[in-house]
Design a protein around this motif. Structure first.
Motif, short mmCIF file in Angstrom:
data_model
loop_
_atom_site.label_atom_id
_atom_site.label_comp_id
_atom_site.label_asym_id
_atom_site.label_seq_id
_atom_site.Cartn_x
_atom_site.Cartn_y
_atom_site.Cartn_z
N THR A 1 -1.73 10.12 11.46
CA THR A 1 -1.65 11.55 11.12
C THR A 1 -2.48 11.78 9.86
OG1 THR A 1 0.29 11.31 9.69
CG2 THR A 1 0.70 11.64 12.04
N ASP A 2 -2.44 13.01 9.37
CA ASP A 2 -3.26 13.34 8.21
C ASP A 2 -2.45 13.58 6.94
OD1 ASP A 2 -2.07 15.70 8.89
OD2 ASP A 2 -3.92 16.82 9.29
N SER A 3 -1.15 13.21 6.94
CA SER A 3 -0.36 13.37 5.72
C SER A 3 0.82 12.40 5.73
CB SER A 3 0.15 14.81 5.58
OG SER A 3 1.22 15.05 6.48
N PRO A 4 1.31 12.03 4.55
CA PRO A 4 2.47 11.13 4.50
C PRO A 4 3.70 11.72 5.20
CG PRO A 4 1.44 11.30 2.34
CD PRO A 4 0.79 12.34 3.21
N GLU A 5 3.92 13.01 5.00
CA GLU A 5 5.09 13.65 5.61
C GLU A 5 4.99 13.66 7.13
OE1 GLU A 5 4.55 14.93 1.46
OE2 GLU A 5 3.23 14.95 3.21
N GLY B 1 0.86 -1.18 0.00
CA GLY B 1 0.00 0.00 0.00
C GLY B 1 0.89 1.22 0.00
N GLY B 2 0.67 2.12 0.96
CA GLY B 2 1.54 3.27 1.04
C GLY B 2 1.20 4.36 0.05
N TYR B 3 2.06 5.37 0.02
CA TYR B 3 1.82 6.56 -0.80
C TYR B 3 3.08 6.87 -1.61
CZ TYR B 3 1.25 11.51 -1.96
OH TYR B 3 1.18 12.71 -2.62
N GLU B 4 2.90 6.99 -2.92
CA GLU B 4 4.01 7.35 -3.81
C GLU B 4 3.90 8.83 -4.15
OE1 GLU B 4 5.96 6.03 -8.12
OE2 GLU B 4 4.20 4.98 -7.31
N SER B 5 5.01 9.56 -4.00
CA SER B 5 4.99 10.99 -4.30
C SER B 5 4.69 11.22 -5.77
CB SER B 5 6.33 11.63 -3.93
OG SER B 5 7.38 11.05 -4.70
N GLU B 6 4.22 12.41 -6.06
CA GLU B 6 3.80 12.72 -7.43
C GLU B 6 4.93 12.58 -8.44
OE1 GLU B 6 1.89 16.47 -7.68
OE2 GLU B 6 0.25 15.94 -6.31
N LEU C 1 -1.08 2.28 4.48
CA LEU C 1 -0.67 0.89 4.30
C LEU C 1 -1.85 -0.06 4.43
CD1 LEU C 1 2.54 1.03 6.52
CD2 LEU C 1 2.50 0.84 4.03
N ASN C 2 -1.73 -1.20 3.78
CA ASN C 2 -2.76 -2.22 3.90
C ASN C 2 -2.82 -2.71 5.35
OD1 ASN C 2 -2.92 -2.02 1.10
ND2 ASN C 2 -1.52 -3.74 0.77
N ASN C 3 -3.98 -2.69 5.94
CA ASN C 3 -4.22 -3.25 7.28
C ASN C 3 -3.48 -2.51 8.40
OD1 ASN C 3 -5.78 -5.38 6.10
ND2 ASN C 3 -3.86 -6.43 5.59
N VAL C 4 -2.96 -1.31 8.13
CA VAL C 4 -2.31 -0.52 9.17
C VAL C 4 -2.93 0.89 9.13
CG1 VAL C 4 -0.16 0.47 10.05
CG2 VAL C 4 -0.15 -1.80 8.99
N LYS C 5 -3.48 1.33 10.26
CA LYS C 5 -4.15 2.62 10.30
C LYS C 5 -3.15 3.76 10.39
CE LYS C 5 -8.38 0.96 12.53
NZ LYS C 5 -9.28 1.08 13.71
N ASN C 6 -3.49 4.86 9.71
CA ASN C 6 -2.69 6.08 9.83
C ASN C 6 -2.94 6.72 11.19
OD1 ASN C 6 -1.88 5.79 7.13
ND2 ASN C 6 -3.64 6.95 6.40
#
Length: 478
Positions: A200-204, A178-183, A193-198
């Motif tokens: 915070t409200d941003s990747p950084e 899962g995760g987040y890829e930068s633009e 991530l899959n099955n893992v809760k965030n």
């Protein structure tokens, strides 16, 4: 019963009742034999013989059951008894943070693996601004981590990944989580991530929460022995402002491209021995820090440190000073260490605002091979590139500023390096105080002697601002 039998029985009972001899009760005084710097010596802590096995408190080594409460209960129970050992038996033990108290030793048995949960909410502090270290202690005395087991920080759930540092296969494996890829496709964040809760409200913001795997702060009488410490979210073993510290036979490891994956960082610690360590990490290998600016001065110097018989493989530097050391470094010896495959060998780095002074440092009998960059490098322009030599390499003088680094009083001898790009490099600066008409050369009073460097690009890159003595040094190349 005969007199002999009675005596034998009495001896047996006495042996059973006596506290068992432990590795941390060993005498380390002989480790200082032959050093040329006078320094205070470590003394190993001694722990009460009480033991609590976490499996007796409901913990299950199945890799699934969360054991945080069992660790906390074991520490609490032993604390009431005056201290002792938390025993982690064979198994895979999933947990949240572990807090050690005075007179407590965590013993990770051979075949035991402590794995820290990917659930970040377990580690966020009360203010929600950052995460706590996975194993930590504050202002405690007589604490330890021992045993031949493994402590795993599960760092892949925490660290940002640079696309330029991984293969296509590795990059796709991270994306499968899962995760987040930068633009721009250059970064992958462990956010969403899959099955893992965030949390915070941003990747950084999520990435900025990560902290050390093992962190002791303001503690005294510590031993870390034989364990493997791996895959930290950030630094692996990071004692800060600690006194009387033994690190013996420890293995520290993580992927070579782990962001900020320092191995062993000593921050303003006094009376330390690091011996027989094996380090293979993503950032600096064995590193000395002493704070930046006024904060570093308040925290004090790194002092009375002996580092010997250690091996460093992948790392940004084998032995490193800096970048922050405003509190200074006093009485430090590095000897009989080997660096193989590191980016640099002996790395001294700092910058204006985070520098201090060095007193009595001796580095000897170091062997190196396959060094990607410099075997020995001094850089006072680690952040501020503007202070490099200008005007065709002629000395350039700048206005003296607070906490300007000064690398001096350093002897490096009996070094053998087979294959580094550059053998010896120095990037210094000269600063002048207009009020007093005094000047400070940031790199001076350094001697390298009786050493051999086999290089592939350059033997020396010493700028006009630096003063190094080379005595009996052989530079060889193809």
């Amino acid at each position: 019963m005969t007199g002999l039998s009675v005596r034998a029985l009495a001896c047996a009972v006495a042996l059973l009742a006596a506290p068992r001899a432990t590795a941390q009760e060993a005498d380390y005084s002989q480790s200082y034999s032959g050093i040329s710097v006078e320094m205070e010596k470590v003394q190993a802590p001694v722990f009460p013989s009480n033991e609590v096995d976490i499996s007796t408190l409901g913990a299950k080594g199945d890799g699934v059951t969360l054991c945080t409460d069992a660790f906390a209960q074991a520490v609490k129970r032993l604390s009431k008894l005056g201290g002792g050992t938390v025993v982690v038996p064979r198994g895979v033990w999933l947990t949240g943070p572990i807090v050690l108290k005075s007179n407590i030793r965590l013993h990770v048995s051979d075949g035991a693996i402590i794995v820290f949960s990917p659930d970040k909410s377990l580690f966020v502090n009360e203010q929600g601004k950052h995460c706590v270290s996975m194993i930590r202690a504050s202002k405690a005395e007589n604490i330890g981590i021992t045993g031949r087991g493994i402590i795993d920080g599960n760092g892949k759930y925490w660290r940002v990944v640079k696309r330029s540092k991984v293969s296509d296969v590795e990059w796709n494996d991270f994306k499968k989580m899962g995760g987040y890829e930068s633009e721009d496709g250059k970064l992958w964040f462990p956010y969403g991530l899959n099955n893992v809760k965030n949390v915070t409200d941003s990747p950084e913001a999520e990435e900025s929460l990560r902290y050390d795997l093992v962190n002791f702060r303001g503690c005294k009488n510590i031993i870390v022995k034989d364990v493997t410490i791996q895959n930290s979210p950030r630094f692996h073993l990071h004692p800060c402002q600690c006194e009387n510290l033994i690190i013996d036979g420890v293995t520290v490891r993580c992927p070579w491209n782990a962001q900020n994956g320092d191995g062993i960082d000593l921050s303003s610690c006094r009376r330390v021995i690091v011996t027989r360590a094996t380090v293979d990490v993503g950032d600096d290998g064995i590193c000395m820090k002493a704070g930046a600016g006024e904060k570093g001065v308040k925290e004090g110097p790194v002092a009375d440190v002996l580092i010997q018989d250690c091996k460093v493989f992948r790392a940004h530097g084998g032995f490193v000073v800096g970048s922050e050391f405003s509190g200074g470094i006093e009485r430090l010896v590095v000897r009989r260490c080997s660096f193989s495959g590191t980016d640099t060998g002996l790395r001294f780095k700092s910058a204006v605002g985070r520098g201090g002074k060095i007193k009595d440092m001796v580095i000897s009998d170091v062997t190196m091979n396959d060094i990607k960059g410099e075997a020995v490098i001094f850089s006072c322009t680690y952040v501020d590139k503007k202070y490099k030599s200008v005007d065709g390499g002629k000395p350039a003088s700048f206005e003296l500023k607070p906490f300007t680094p000064e690398f001096s009083n350093i002897l490096i001898e009996n070094v053998v390096c087979r294959e580094s790009a550059i053998a010896v490099k120095a990037e210094g600066a000269i600063f002048s105080d207009k009020a007093t008409d005094e000047s400070l050369r940031t790199i001076h009073g350094i001697t390298i002697r009786n050493s051999t460097f086999f290089y592939t690009e350059a033997d020396k890159q010493l700028d006009a601002n630096s003063e190094l003595k080379l005595e009996g040094v052989n530079f060889l190349t193809f």
